[in-house]
Write a protein that holds these residues in place. Sequence first.
Motif, PDB file in Angstrom:
ATOM      1  N   ARG A 218      33.953  52.290  46.724  1.00  0.00           N
ATOM      2  CA  ARG A 218      33.929  51.486  47.956  1.00  0.00           C
ATOM      3  C   ARG A 218      35.128  50.549  48.029  1.00  0.00           C
ATOM      4  O   ARG A 218      35.551  50.169  49.118  1.00  0.00           O
ATOM      5  N   CYS A 219      35.676  50.195  46.861  1.00  0.00           N
ATOM      6  CA  CYS A 219      36.869  49.325  46.877  1.00  0.00           C
ATOM      7  C   CYS A 219      38.031  49.970  47.611  1.00  0.00           C
ATOM      8  O   CYS A 219      38.877  49.294  48.205  1.00  0.00           O
ATOM      9  N   ARG A 220      38.070  51.283  47.552  1.00  0.00           N
ATOM     10  CA  ARG A 220      39.191  51.982  48.185  1.00  0.00           C
ATOM     11  C   ARG A 220      39.144  51.882  49.707  1.00  0.00           C
ATOM     12  O   ARG A 220      40.150  52.150  50.370  1.00  0.00           O
ATOM     13  N   LEU A 221      37.953  51.526  50.264  1.00  0.00           N
ATOM     14  CA  LEU A 221      37.833  51.406  51.722  1.00  0.00           C
ATOM     15  C   LEU A 221      38.511  50.156  52.251  1.00  0.00           C
ATOM     16  O   LEU A 221      38.828  50.081  53.445  1.00  0.00           O
ATOM     17  N   LEU A 222      38.711  49.159  51.388  1.00  0.00           N
ATOM     18  CA  LEU A 222      39.349  47.925  51.825  1.00  0.00           C
ATOM     19  C   LEU A 222      40.863  48.098  51.837  1.00  0.00           C
ATOM     20  O   LEU A 222      41.439  48.724  50.926  1.00  0.00           O
ATOM     21  N   PRO A 223      41.527  47.592  52.852  1.00  0.00           N
ATOM     22  CA  PRO A 223      42.988  47.766  52.938  1.00  0.00           C
ATOM     23  C   PRO A 223      43.704  46.967  51.854  1.00  0.00           C
ATOM     24  O   PRO A 223      43.177  46.006  51.299  1.00  0.00           O
ATOM     25  N   GLY A 224      44.931  47.388  51.557  1.00  0.00           N
ATOM     26  CA  GLY A 224      45.712  46.683  50.548  1.00  0.00           C
ATOM     27  C   GLY A 224      46.060  45.281  50.973  1.00  0.00           C
ATOM     28  O   GLY A 224      46.063  44.356  50.146  1.00  0.00           O
ATOM     29  N   GLU A 225      46.349  45.094  52.262  1.00  0.00           N
ATOM     30  CA  GLU A 225      46.658  43.765  52.797  1.00  0.00           C
ATOM     31  C   GLU A 225      45.420  43.258  53.522  1.00  0.00           C
ATOM     32  O   GLU A 225      45.104  43.693  54.619  1.00  0.00           O
ATOM     33  N   LEU A 226      44.724  42.356  52.886  1.00  0.00           N
ATOM     34  CA  LEU A 226      43.464  41.855  53.436  1.00  0.00           C
ATOM     35  C   LEU A 226      43.722  40.806  54.508  1.00  0.00           C
ATOM     36  O   LEU A 226      44.524  39.876  54.332  1.00  0.00           O
ATOM     37  N   ARG A 227      42.988  40.976  55.638  1.00  0.00           N
ATOM     38  CA  ARG A 227      42.990  39.925  56.643  1.00  0.00           C
ATOM     39  C   ARG A 227      42.038  38.813  56.208  1.00  0.00           C
ATOM     40  O   ARG A 227      41.218  39.000  55.316  1.00  0.00           O
ATOM     41  N   HIS A 228      42.169  37.689  56.859  1.00  0.00           N
ATOM     42  CA  HIS A 228      41.327  36.552  56.480  1.00  0.00           C
ATOM     43  C   HIS A 228      39.854  36.870  56.616  1.00  0.00           C
ATOM     44  O   HIS A 228      39.031  36.451  55.781  1.00  0.00           O
ATOM     45  N   SER A 229      39.490  37.656  57.627  1.00  0.00           N
ATOM     46  CA  SER A 229      38.080  37.986  57.832  1.00  0.00           C
ATOM     47  C   SER A 229      37.561  38.964  56.787  1.00  0.00           C
ATOM     48  O   SER A 229      36.349  39.100  56.619  1.00  0.00           O
ATOM     49  N   GLN A 230      38.496  39.667  56.083  1.00  0.00           N
ATOM     50  CA  GLN A 230      38.060  40.650  55.092  1.00  0.00           C
ATOM     51  C   GLN A 230      37.956  40.069  53.675  1.00  0.00           C
ATOM     52  O   GLN A 230      37.466  40.740  52.766  1.00  0.00           O
ATOM     53  N   VAL A 231      38.433  38.817  53.507  1.00  0.00           N
ATOM     54  CA  VAL A 231      38.392  38.207  52.181  1.00  0.00           C
ATOM     55  C   VAL A 231      36.961  38.059  51.673  1.00  0.00           C
ATOM     56  O   VAL A 231      36.665  38.378  50.508  1.00  0.00           O
ATOM     57  N   PRO A 232      35.995  37.597  52.516  1.00  0.00           N
ATOM     58  CA  PRO A 232      34.617  37.513  52.016  1.00  0.00           C
ATOM     59  C   PRO A 232      34.040  38.869  51.596  1.00  0.00           C
ATOM     60  O   PRO A 232      33.265  38.957  50.648  1.00  0.00           O
ATOM     61  N   SER A 233      34.441  39.925  52.313  1.00  0.00           N
ATOM     62  CA  SER A 233      33.942  41.257  51.944  1.00  0.00           C
ATOM     63  C   SER A 233      34.420  41.653  50.554  1.00  0.00           C
ATOM     64  O   SER A 233      33.655  42.201  49.743  1.00  0.00           O
ATOM     65  N   MET A 234      35.691  41.391  50.274  1.00  0.00           N
ATOM     66  CA  MET A 234      36.199  41.684  48.941  1.00  0.00           C
ATOM     67  C   MET A 234      35.554  40.772  47.906  1.00  0.00           C
ATOM     68  O   MET A 234      35.244  41.199  46.779  1.00  0.00           O
ATOM     69  N   ALA A 235      35.317  39.512  48.266  1.00  0.00           N
ATOM     70  CA  ALA A 235      34.772  38.556  47.313  1.00  0.00           C
ATOM     71  C   ALA A 235      33.373  38.967  46.860  1.00  0.00           C
ATOM     72  O   ALA A 235      33.039  38.903  45.668  1.00  0.00           O
ATOM     73  N   VAL A 236      32.534  39.411  47.783  1.00  0.00           N
ATOM     74  CA  VAL A 236      31.171  39.755  47.403  1.00  0.00           C
ATOM     75  C   VAL A 236      31.148  41.011  46.539  1.00  0.00           C
ATOM     76  O   VAL A 236      30.335  41.137  45.611  1.00  0.00           O
ATOM     77  N   LEU A 237      32.051  41.942  46.811  1.00  0.00           N
ATOM     78  CA  LEU A 237      32.139  43.133  45.974  1.00  0.00           C
ATOM     79  C   LEU A 237      32.669  42.786  44.585  1.00  0.00           C
ATOM     80  O   LEU A 237      32.177  43.292  43.561  1.00  0.00           O
ATOM     81  N   LYS A 238      33.629  41.890  44.548  1.00  0.00           N
ATOM     82  CA  LYS A 238      34.189  41.495  43.260  1.00  0.00           C
ATOM     83  C   LYS A 238      33.167  40.742  42.418  1.00  0.00           C
ATOM     84  O   LYS A 238      33.121  40.867  41.189  1.00  0.00           O
ATOM     85  N   GLU A 239      32.325  39.943  43.075  1.00  0.00           N
ATOM     86  CA  GLU A 239      31.265  39.241  42.346  1.00  0.00           C
ATOM     87  C   GLU A 239      30.322  40.238  41.665  1.00  0.00           C
ATOM     88  O   GLU A 239      29.900  40.030  40.517  1.00  0.00           O
ATOM     89  N   LEU A 240      30.003  41.305  42.379  1.00  0.00           N
ATOM     90  CA  LEU A 240      29.124  42.313  41.799  1.00  0.00           C
ATOM     91  C   LEU A 240      29.792  42.970  40.590  1.00  0.00           C
ATOM     92  O   LEU A 240      29.159  43.163  39.543  1.00  0.00           O
ATOM     93  N   LEU A 241      31.079  43.321  40.678  1.00  0.00           N
ATOM     94  CA  LEU A 241      31.785  43.928  39.552  1.00  0.00           C
ATOM     95  C   LEU A 241      31.883  42.957  38.380  1.00  0.00           C
ATOM     96  O   LEU A 241      31.796  43.361  37.216  1.00  0.00           O
ATOM     97  N   CYS A 242      32.082  41.666  38.686  1.00  0.00           N
ATOM     98  CA  CYS A 242      32.104  40.673  37.608  1.00  0.00           C
ATOM     99  C   CYS A 242      30.776  40.634  36.866  1.00  0.00           C
ATOM    100  O   CYS A 242      30.729  40.518  35.633  1.00  0.00           O
ATOM    101  N   LEU A 243      29.691  40.702  37.634  1.00  0.00           N
ATOM    102  CA  LEU A 243      28.372  40.690  37.005  1.00  0.00           C
ATOM    103  C   LEU A 243      28.177  41.916  36.109  1.00  0.00           C
ATOM    104  O   LEU A 243      27.668  41.809  34.996  1.00  0.00           O
ATOM    105  N   ILE A 244      28.591  43.080  36.604  1.00  0.00           N
ATOM    106  CA  ILE A 244      28.433  44.306  35.815  1.00  0.00           C
ATOM    107  C   ILE A 244      29.247  44.235  34.527  1.00  0.00           C
ATOM    108  O   ILE A 244      28.797  44.662  33.465  1.00  0.00           O
ATOM    109  N   CYS A 245      30.448  43.664  34.607  1.00  0.00           N
ATOM    110  CA  CYS A 245      31.334  43.608  33.441  1.00  0.00           C
ATOM    111  C   CYS A 245      31.027  42.433  32.515  1.00  0.00           C
ATOM    112  O   CYS A 245      31.638  42.333  31.440  1.00  0.00           O
ATOM    113  N   ASP A 246      30.135  41.544  32.913  1.00  0.00           N
ATOM    114  CA  ASP A 246      29.858  40.359  32.117  1.00  0.00           C
ATOM    115  C   ASP A 246      29.012  40.740  30.892  1.00  0.00           C
ATOM    116  O   ASP A 246      27.902  41.247  31.033  1.00  0.00           O
ATOM    117  N   PRO A 247      29.518  40.498  29.681  1.00  0.00           N
ATOM    118  CA  PRO A 247      28.737  40.880  28.492  1.00  0.00           C
ATOM    119  C   PRO A 247      27.466  40.069  28.324  1.00  0.00           C
ATOM    120  O   PRO A 247      26.502  40.547  27.735  1.00  0.00           O
TER     121      PRO A 247
END
Length: 1530
Positions: free
Chosen positions: A175-204
Motif C-alpha cells: 500500500r505504500c507504493r500507492l502514495l506519491p513520491g512527493e507528498l502534498r500537505h493533505s497526504q502527510v496524515p495518510s503516510m503518518a498513520v501507515l508509518k505508525e502501523l509499520l513502527c508498531l510491527i517493527c517494534d521489538p
Amino acid sequence: MEDQVKLIEGRILEVFGDVGCGDPLQDNMFNHLKLDDPEKAESKLSTVFTELQTQLNVALAASTDPQTSSDAASKQPSVQETSKAAQEAGVRQLVQVLSVRHNHSQARTIANIIRSLAQANTIPPRLVCICLLNHEQLKPENRVFWSTAFSLIRHIIAGVDYKGVREIMKMCLERCRLLPGELRHSQVPSMAVLKELLCLICDPTAALLPAYFIVNELLKLCPDYHRWPHWEVSRLLTDFVENFQRAAQLLSIVNRTKLRPVVEHSGHCGWSISSWKLDCSTLKFGLKGTLPYCSELLSPQPQLLNHVLRQPYSKEMVCSMIDMSKKKQRCVALEEQLINLMISSLRICHATDLYNQSNRTITADAATTPTSAAATATGAATPSAADDAAGGNTPSGNNGSSNGNTVPGGTDNNSSAASTTPASNNNTSSTSSNAPPCSPDHSPCPCHHISSLLIHFVLHQLINFPCLVQALHAKLRRLQMRDGRDHLMWVLLQYLSGTIQKNPFPEFLPVLRLIEYLYPETSPLPVPDYTDPSCVLKASAMCMLIHILRKAQTEYIKTPRALPPAFTNHNELIQSLVHNPQLAHVASNFATSPTPDYRIALLLNAFSTHTDVFHRPIAALTEGIQSSQKSTVPMPGVNCVAHGATVPLSMTLLDSLTIHVKMSLIHNIGQHITKQAHNKSNVALSPALVETYARLLVYMETETIGIKQFITNLLPVVFKSQVWGILHALLEMFSHRIHHSPPHYRVQLLSTIHHMSVPLNAMPHMTQLHLCLESVALRLISGLGNSEVMTSLTRVSPDSKSVISGESEELNKVLVLTLARAIHVTGYDSSSDSSRWCCDFLKAVMNHTPHTWPTHTMQCFPRAIEEFYKQVPGPRDTHSLKKEVEEEYRKWKSMSNENDIIAHFSLQHQTSTLFLCLLFKMVLETDRVPVEAYKVLERLGPRQLMSHVRTLCDFLVLEFSNSSLGQYLSKCVDTMNAIIWQYHIVPVDRLMLCLALRTQEGSSEAQVCMFIIQLLLLRPLEFRNRVKEFVTDNMPDHWNHNNWYEQHMAFHRKFAEKFSPESLVGGGGGGQGSHHQTLPIYFTNVCLRFLPVLDIIIHRFLEVHQVHKRLEMVLEQLGALYKFHDHPITYLYNTLHYYEGQLRESPKLKRQLVAAVVGNSIRPPGWALTEEYLAVPHEEITWKPKLSYYTALIKRLVLAFRGVNVFPRDMEWRFSEFGNSGCHALHVTCVELMALPVEPDAVANNLLDVVLKGHCDIVSAELGEWVNAVALVLTWLPENYWIVIHHKIEHLLKSPQLSAAEPASLDMFSMMRLDLLQPCMRHNSTALIIAVVHAFWHHSSHAQLGRIPVLMKEQLRPLLQTEAQLVCVFQLVGPFLNRFSVDIARKVFDVTLELYHALAKVDSCVKEFIHQDAICDVLYHIKYMFTGDSIKPDLEGIIRGLRPVLQRRLRFITHLNLSTIQSGSTNSSNNVATSCNASSSGTTTTSTSSSSTGGSSTSGGSNVNNGANAASASASNSLGNCNNTAGPTI
C-alpha cells in the motif's frame, strides 16, 4: 450457504441503518449526537454494539443449525466452511459499511464498533485486517477510510497471530507504493498513520512477530534494501535491517573469504566438504536464511574455486564443492574459472619460456646471470586470479608473436611449473631472485594439469567446449594477449584429438578462429628442433589443424579458411614424416638411442585419428619396448628369462605424447599382455614393457583406460589364464610403481587379491606368488590414508568380506591397526553411528581370524576399538606350548619310516601347528634339515605354513624367556638365521611381521619379543649386508633413470632370493631340481618387501617404553631403508600423531626417528625440514625455538598456498607422496612441529602467537591467510596441541574486556570484527582469537567439532557472568550450526540447549541487557533453520525462567501468552528495567523454515489471540518511537 451470507449481510445493514443511511440530513443529525447529548450517544453506541453482536451470533447459529441442513449432507458444505463463510461475509459487510462513510464521526463510530467486536473475539482480528487491506477503496484519495482503516488495524493487530502480522506487513508495504513520491500537505496524515502501523510491527517491545520474519520479508522485497516502497519509510526499514546485521554477524564466520582448504591427492579436502560448498551458478556461499550478511559473504567466491582448481587431483573436490558430482549439466561459473586458470597458467608458462631462453643464451655466450630477464620472467608470472577475473594485468604486447622470427614457443619438457598459479606481485619466495617461475624437470607445466581438468569436465558435461573456446578467445582478444600460445594449443590438442571423431565438425570451428588470432604471422614460423621435446608444443597448433581438416574431409565439409601462412613449414615437416622410411627404426629404437628424436611424437600427435598413418609408428613404438624378437635377458629367479628390451620409454617422451596417443599405447600394451597370457609363454614380459606400462598409468588423464582397466579387466584375465609370472609382474608393478591411484581402486584391488589367494592355496609350488599377494595386500592396507580409510571402508559392508582376509591373521591385524590409526587421526568414532559400524566391522574380522591384542597396544587404540576387544577376547593359550613341542619332537625322533613321518606331520596341521617348532629343534641340535622335513613343508603349503610360523613365534618367546644370555641364546639366534637365510624355510619379512603382531601380554614377554626381533635383524650380517648394498647402489627416483634393470639384476646376482625350500631339493627330495622355475622378479627384493614390516615393527617398539633403546639401535642400522619409502612424510605424520603420548617423554628417540625417515632421502635440503631444525644437534633435547622459528614455518605454508615455489625445483609432484606443494607443506610442517622437544601446549601457544603477537609484522591484507595457515596446522595436530584453542577461549572470556561488570567503552560487536580493527591496528586480541577459533573449527574434523557442546557445558558456562561474554559465546558457536546440521546433526540440539542455558546463566547475573534483540534473533534463526520444535519441551522451562523482556521476545518459540508474561512480570521479585528500544535483528525464514516448524504456528496463533487484550496497551505505548505526524485517532 448463500442464504446465510445474505442473511447476515442484511441484518448488519439493518443495525447500521439506525446509525445512518447515507442521507445528508441523517448524516448531519448523526454528527450532532455526540455534541448535543454525550450520554445519549454513548448509550446509542452501546445499544448498536449489543444488537450487532446479537445479530451476528444468531446468524452464525442459524447458519450452523443441523435442522436447516439435514438434507443432502454430502452435497452441502461442512459446518466449519459455512461458519467461516458467514463470518467472512459479515466482516466484509462491516468493512464495506466503513468504506462508504466519508464523515469522520461516522467512520470513527463504526471503527469503534468493529474494534470492540474484534477485541471481544466476536470476529477474528486477522480477518478484519486482511479485509481492510484488500478493500478496493483503500486508496490515498479516500482519506477518511485510509486513516480510519490503518488506525483500526493498529489497535487490533495485537490480537493477530504472528503469521497474520507478517501478511499484514507485506500488504502495508504494498500500500505504500500507492502514495506519491512527493507528498502534498493533505497526504502527510495518510503516510503518518501507515508509518505508525509499520513502527508498531517493527517494534521489538510489542513482540507482534519475530523480527526474523520481518527481515526475511524486507530482504525478499528489496535484497539490497535501497529501493523501498516509499522514501518516507526507507529510514525506518533501513535502520531495522542494518540493526539486524548484528544477528547476522553472530552467525558469520570471521575471515571466511580468506580461508582455503588443503587438497589431497585422493580428491578429499580434509575432513568435510560442507565447509567449502559453493552455489554452482553464482559461486556464492550457501548461507542459511536471507539475512543481511556482510557484502563479502554474499559476493561470489571465485578465488576459492580457483585455489582448488589449480591443484592436481582436484577434480572430485571441485565437483563436490559446486555440488555437481552426480549432475550432468553445464556450469557457466566453472567455465569462467577454468578460463581464468588457463590465462594465469599461460603467463607462468610464458615466463618459464623466457627464463629457459635466457639460460640457453647465457650458456651459449658464456655470459653472466641475466637478472633482468629472470626478473621479467618472474614479474610476468605473477598475476592474481582476481585480477584475471576482472580483466586486469593486461600484458604489454604480443611478445614477439607478430613476426616469424620470435615465437613464444614451448617450454623444454624437462622443466615445468609446480601446478600452481602465483599470488600477487608483492609475494616473496624463498628461492633466489633468478629462480625459474616453474617446477622442476620431468614435471609438466600447469597447462598439463589444465588439460586433465578440461577433459574431465567436458566429458562429464559440466563444460561446453565450443562455448569455452569462444569465451577464451574473447578474453584473450580483450587482453590483447598471445603469451604462452603454444601451451594453450597443447591443452586444446589433448581434448580435441581424443574427441573429434565422436563430435560434429561445427563444435571445433571456434578453435580455428582462436588459432587465427593467436598466430597472425604472415611469414612461416621456423621449423622446430625435433631433438628438443618442446617441438611438440610448437607444432601442437598444426597438429590440431590436421585433425580438424581431416574431420572436414571425412564429413565432406568445405573448410571456410585456408591454412594460415604461419604453419607452412610446420605442415611440410609433419607431412614429410608420413612416408619417412627411417621413422619406424627411430620409433623402435627410441629408448636406446643416444640422441632423442621427437619426430615420432609429432607424427603420432598429428595423426592419432588417422588409422592408416597412425598404425605404423605406434606399432613400431610398442615393438621397441615389447622386443618380440628371439632375444631374451635373464631375470632374477631360477630359470627365468624375459624378452630382451630393458630400457623403457622415458618420461620426457611420454610427456610429449597427447593423451589420445598415451591411451592408444596403454591399449596396445594391455592387448599384448592379454595375448601373452592366452599363449601362456614361458618367456616373461620385457622389463621395458612393464616399466613403460607403469609410467603410463601415472597420468591421471588415462585413469579410465589405465588403472580402471588394469584392475577390472587385465588382472582377472591374467588370473583366469593362470599365467602366474605375468600376474606376479603386474602386482609388483602396482605395488612399487603406482604412486597415486584413487582409493576406491586400491580397495577394489585389495578385494581382488583376497579372492585370488583362496584358489592359490590349493595349488602346489605357489609360495612365491602367495608371498607376493600378501606383500601387495600389506602395502595396500598400510598405505591407505586416514580420510581414505573412513570414506572407502564405510562404503564396504562388513558382510561383504571384500577387504577382510579369510586366512591371514597378520593382514587383518594390520587392517585393524590402520583403522585404529585413521579413527585416531580423524576422530571418526565420536558418533554413535560410526562406533556401531566400527564394531560390526571388527566382528567380521574376528569371525574370519580370531585374535587378541596386548594391553600396551590396546591402550593406544581409540575408545571404540579398545572397548570392543575388551568385550570380545580371542582364543589364545601358550602355557603348554613348550611341553607339546617336546612331546612331538620325541615322536619325530622315534619314528623311522619316512612315509609315516610325512603322513603324520603333514596331516597334523588341522589340529596342531608345531612343525616349525620341531624344525627349529632339529636345526638347533643337528645343524641340518632332514629331507623328510622338506617333504612335509611342501605338503603344508603357504597357507598352513603361516599358521606354523605364528606358533613358532610364540615358541621362540618362551624359549628365549627361559634362557639366560649366553651361548645357548647365540645358538638359538644362529639356528633361526639358518632357517631364514640358509634353508629359506621362512622369509625374514613374514617372520618379523608375525613376531611384531603376536600378542605378548605383559611387559616381560613383550620385551623378549622385541629383543628377538632386534637380534634376528641386527646380529647376523645377512640382512644388514643386503640393506647396505641396496641402499648404496640404487636410487628411489626410478622415473629419472632408465637403467633400473641393470641395478636390479646386479643386486639379485649378489643376493639371490629363494622363496621356498623346494628350489634347494633334488629330484629325490620332492623338489623339481634343475627344472624348477620361479616367477620373474621385476621390481622388488627383500629390502623393499621389508619396508612396510619395518613400519609396523617401529610402532610395536614405540608401544613398550622399556625397549625404546633397542628401537634406537634398529633405526641406526636399518633407517637407511627409508630412502626408498613411498610415503615417508605420511608415515612420520601418522606415527608422531598416533604415538604422541608415548614419544612425548622420549625426545631423543623422536628426533632419531625423524632423522632416519627424512634424513636418508636423496632430495636436496629444504624439501621437508627447515634449516633451523636441522642445525640443532640430535643430542640437544632442551632446544626451545623462538617465535621467529614458528613464524618462518607458517610463512612457508602461507607462500605454498599462494602458489609460490618454496621447495626445491626437483620436487616431482606426480611421483611424490603429495600431489601439490600446499599439501606437502602442511604435512612437513606438522611433522616438524611434532618432532620438536617441546611440550604440545607450548608449541600450540607459539603458533597462535604468530598472529596474536606478530600480527603487527604481517601485511594487513595478508593477515587472513596467516590465520588460515595457523588454524589448518592446529587441526592436523594431535589433541594435546589443538586443545589449546579451548584454553584460549576460556582466557578470552576471563579477559577484563569481557568479564568486567561495566560494559566496555568499545562496542562488543566492533571488538569482534577483524575487518574493522585491522586498519586502525588497535589491540585486537578478541577479534584475532575469534578469527583463529573460527578458522580452526572451519577446518576441523568431526571429532574436533563435536567437542563444542562439552566445551560449552563444562568450561564456558561456569565462566559466564556478563552480557559481553554471552555475546562472545554466540559469536564463537553460532556460525557452525550449519556445519553441525550437515556433519553431526544430533549435536545441533546439544549446542542449542547450551546456548539457552548460557542465556539463563547471564540473565540471572546482569541487571540490564543491551543486545537482547540480537541474541533472541539468533535463537529464532536456530529454531526455524535447524531445530524446529524438536527440543521445545526442553526450552520451555528455561524461557519461563527468564526476565519478562526476554520472555516477550522469545514467546513465539514456546508460544507463551502475553498475559502470562505480564503476570509474571508483576509478581516477580527479580524485576529488571525494560531494555532500550533498539531495532531487532534476526534471520530470514524461507519455505524450508515454514515446513520445519510443522503445525506449531496454529497453536501459537491461538495463544496470541488469548493475550490480545494484554498486548494492546503495550502495542499502543510503543507508537511513540516513531516521530510522525499524528493521524486520526479513534
